[in-house]
Every structure is written in structure tokens, then in C-alpha cells.
Design a protein around this motif. Structure first.
Motif, short mmCIF file in Angstrom:
data_model
loop_
_atom_site.label_atom_id
_atom_site.label_comp_id
_atom_site.label_asym_id
_atom_site.label_seq_id
_atom_site.Cartn_x
_atom_site.Cartn_y
_atom_site.Cartn_z
N PRO A 64 0.88 -1.17 -0.14
CA PRO A 64 0.00 -0.10 0.04
C PRO A 64 0.86 1.19 -0.12
CG PRO A 64 -0.85 -1.61 1.63
CD PRO A 64 0.44 -2.18 1.10
N ALA A 65 1.69 1.34 0.87
CA ALA A 65 2.71 2.22 0.73
C ALA A 65 3.72 2.58 -0.65
CB ALA A 65 3.92 2.39 2.15
N LEU A 66 4.16 1.53 -1.01
CA LEU A 66 4.66 1.71 -2.45
C LEU A 66 3.75 2.34 -3.44
CD1 LEU A 66 6.55 -1.79 -2.56
CD2 LEU A 66 7.51 0.53 -2.34
N SER A 67 2.30 2.03 -3.33
CA SER A 67 1.45 2.38 -4.19
C SER A 67 1.22 3.88 -4.23
CB SER A 67 0.41 1.75 -4.25
OG SER A 67 -0.57 1.99 -3.08
N MET A 68 1.74 4.32 -2.93
CA MET A 68 1.46 5.98 -2.71
C MET A 68 2.74 6.64 -3.20
SD MET A 68 -0.83 6.40 0.61
CE MET A 68 -0.25 5.01 1.69
N LEU A 69 3.74 6.14 -3.46
CA LEU A 69 5.25 6.47 -3.41
C LEU A 69 5.30 7.57 -4.37
CD1 LEU A 69 7.38 5.58 -1.79
CD2 LEU A 69 8.33 4.31 -3.48
N PRO A 70 4.73 7.58 -5.80
CA PRO A 70 5.15 8.80 -6.60
C PRO A 70 4.21 10.04 -6.17
CG PRO A 70 4.23 6.79 -7.78
CD PRO A 70 4.24 6.40 -6.43
N TRP A 71 3.20 9.87 -5.54
CA TRP A 71 2.33 11.13 -5.35
C TRP A 71 2.67 11.89 -3.92
CZ3 TRP A 71 0.48 10.20 -9.83
CH2 TRP A 71 0.32 9.12 -10.22
N CYS A 72 3.47 11.43 -3.14
CA CYS A 72 3.55 11.66 -1.83
C CYS A 72 5.04 12.35 -1.54
CB CYS A 72 3.68 10.61 -0.74
SG CYS A 72 1.81 10.09 -0.73
N GLU A 73 4.94 13.55 -0.80
CA GLU A 73 5.96 14.16 -0.35
C GLU A 73 6.61 13.33 1.24
OE1 GLU A 73 6.56 18.64 0.54
OE2 GLU A 73 6.21 18.06 2.36
N LYS A 74 5.58 12.91 1.73
CA LYS A 74 5.82 12.06 3.07
C LYS A 74 4.78 11.10 3.19
CE LYS A 74 7.69 15.89 5.93
NZ LYS A 74 7.44 16.61 6.93
N ILE A 75 5.36 9.93 3.70
CA ILE A 75 4.02 8.90 3.75
C ILE A 75 4.25 8.32 5.69
CG2 ILE A 75 3.32 6.50 3.41
CD1 ILE A 75 4.35 6.93 0.57
N LEU A 76 3.26 8.31 6.16
CA LEU A 76 3.54 7.97 7.61
C LEU A 76 2.67 6.13 7.60
CD1 LEU A 76 4.27 8.72 10.32
CD2 LEU A 76 2.01 9.21 10.74
N LEU A 77 3.62 5.39 8.17
CA LEU A 77 2.83 4.19 8.31
C LEU A 77 2.30 4.20 9.73
CD1 LEU A 77 5.49 1.89 6.65
CD2 LEU A 77 3.57 3.14 5.61
#
Ligand SMILES: C[S@@+](CC[C@H](N)C(=O)[O-])C[C@H]1O[C@@H](n2cnc3c(N)ncnc32)[C@H](O)[C@@H]1O
Length: 250
Positions: free
Chosen positions: A66-79
Motif C-alpha cells: 500500500p505504501a509503495l503504491s502511494m510513493l510517486p504522489w507523496c512528499e511524506k508517508i506515515l505508516l
């Protein structure tokens, strides 16, 4: 007696056993889910990616796709994750050493889409992903993100209908208005084992998922995927959509 979220042995959760059971050998259904989620996010951002998009994966456990799928769109990702062994697993995956090779197959599907093609996933993952121990049921709408995922969590953490509904509600209230989201659920799950421990589930089907999201989405697609990965459930349900105008949890 129904098992509530607080009753389950989360501190004993074994992330390596969980990856062996579910992700080490990628299943067709997960690869299909990744494709559907990738195309959903690509459609949502087709008109352009706003500045400083922040993403969240709730109950991330030992699953990076799920985090990998958000990778191109995000400046930061929190798990966000509650079980300490999973928090430690995620911290190792997000360290500069880079995530395990097990996750390469999922990136292989993501990179077939243009937005993902030029991203170097390992570097970017360790650069922008942070991990925090948190309880989904404590998210009260005060913190909000611009894109979010929740995979096999609200349905796979308790046997209680009220905790399932509250889990979905807390996730949706952690999203800003218009935020694209993806949420997945085991269909009709009777619970699951990881290593020596048993974990509770609430039995959901497409209608229950749709009902739990009722009134919270601006767009909603429910994919009822009839793939069995083990005895004790009847498939998987993937909900893709966008958050509508946010209302705080009462
Ligand atoms: C079936 S696993 C799913 C893990 C992962 N998201 C995946 O897609 O495979 C359920 C996850 O929910 C987490 N969890 C259980 N109760 C939670 C809570 N109250 N708040 C946040 N996470 C929770 C568990 O530790 C576990 O990682």
C-alpha cells in the motif's frame, strides 16, 4: 464472548511469519489489487499532483505494497501500526539499508504505469516513509492526510461489529476532503493464525463494506474478488474512492 481488539495478542505478532504466509510468494489476487489501486491513484492525480501530498497507511503491519503504491504522489508517508513487532519490522524496511527483496514483485506491477516508472523505490521509500506506533481507534479526526490506505485492518482486528464500523470511520476521518483512498477487507473471515497465535476478524461482505463507508465517500468502487488465499474466508474486497467533505467523529 466476542474478541475485542484489545484482547488479541498483538505484542506477539510475528511479521516474518506473516510475510511468509501472505506475501513472500506474491499471490495473483494481491498483484491484481496492486494494479487496481495503482490505476485508481493514477486517475485521481491525472490532472496534476498538488504540492506536499502527505499519505498514511493505517495498520500497515508487514505489508509494504500500500505504501509503495502511494510513493510517486507523496512528499511524506506515515505508516501507523499498533503491534510493536510490526513497528520494528517497518522501521527496518524504511531504514537506509532498503526494504527486503520480497517487495520487488509488487513494485514490478506498479512500475508498469507511467507515474511510477521513473521513481527509484528503495531510496525514495527510506527518504519519505516514517513509522509511528498508534491505535487506529484513537484517530479522532484531528490529524488528516491527503491520500490513505488501510489493508485488512478494520475487519481483521476484532470480532465486534462496532469496532469494525468505528475502525472504518476513524480511517475515513483521517482523510482530507477529496483524498483518494484504498481499503481492503477479507471477505467472511472467521479469524486467522500467524505463527502460534490466533487473531480475530469480523465477517464482512461487499454490502457491509459499502454500508460502513456510506456517506463518507465522493466516489466509490467496490471490487468483490473471489480469490481464496486460505480456508476460513471467501475472498477479498477492495474499496477504491475519494473522501467526501469530512465530518469529525462525534
Ligand atoms: C491482518 S493484519 C494486516 C496488515 C497489513 N496491513 C496487510 O495488508 O497485510 C492486521 C494489522 O492490523 C494491526 N492492528 C490491529 N489492531 C490495531 C489497532 N487498534 N490500530 C492499528 N493497527 C492495528 C495489526 O497489528 C496488524 O498489523
Amino acid at each position: 464472548m466476542m474478541d475485542r481488539n484489545a484482547d488479541a495478542p498483538w505484542s506477539q505478532f510475528d511479521p516474518e511469519a506473516y510475510v511468509d504466509l501472505n506475501y513472500r510468494t506474491p499471490l495473483d489476487v494481491d498483484l491484481l489489487i496492486v494494479r487496481l489501486m495503482r490505476d485508481h491513484f493514477s486517475r485521481c492525480f491525472a490532472a496534476g499532483v498538488p504540492d506536499s501530498v502527505r499519505g498514511v497507511d493505517v495498520g500497515a503491519g508487514a505489508n509494504l505494497y500500500p505504501a509503495l503504491s502511494m510513493l510517486p504522489w507523496c512528499e511524506k508517508i506515515l505508516l501507523l501500526e499498533y503491534a510493536r513487532p510490526n513497528v520494528e519490522y517497518l522501521e527496518r524496511q524504511a531504514s537506509p539499508a532498503g526494504y527486503d527483496a520480497a517487495w520487488d514483485a509488487f513494485w514490478g506491477v506498479l512500475r508498469e504505469a507511467p507515474a511510477y516508472r521513473d521513481v527509484e523505490p528503495r531510496d525514495r521509500f527510506s527518504e519519505i516513509v516514517r513509522v509511528e506506533r498508534a491505535n487506529l481507534l484513537d484517530l479522532d479526526g484531528q490529524r488528516r492526510w491527503d491520500i490513505g490506505t488501510m489493508f485488512f485492518v478494520a475487519d481483521s482486528m476484532s470480532e465486534c461489529p462496532d469496532e469494525f464500523r468505528r475502525g472504518v470511520r476513524c480511517f475515513m476521518d483521517a482523510l482530507n476532503e477529496g483524498a483518494p483512498f484504498a481499503a481492503a477487507f477479507m471477505k467472511e473471515s472467521v479469524g486467522y493464525r500467524v505463527g502460534d497465535h490466533r487473531y480475530p476478524a469480523y465477517r464482512v461482505n461487499g454490502d457491509r463494506v459499502r454500508e460502513s463507508l456510506g456517506g463518507l465517500t465522493a466516489e466509490l468502487e467496490i471490487h468483490d474478488l473471489h480469490h481464496m488465499v486460505r480456508p476460513g474466508h471467501e475472498g477479498m474486497i477492495l474499496a477504491l474512492g475519494r473522501r467526501n467533505a469530512a465530518v469529525a467523529v462525534p
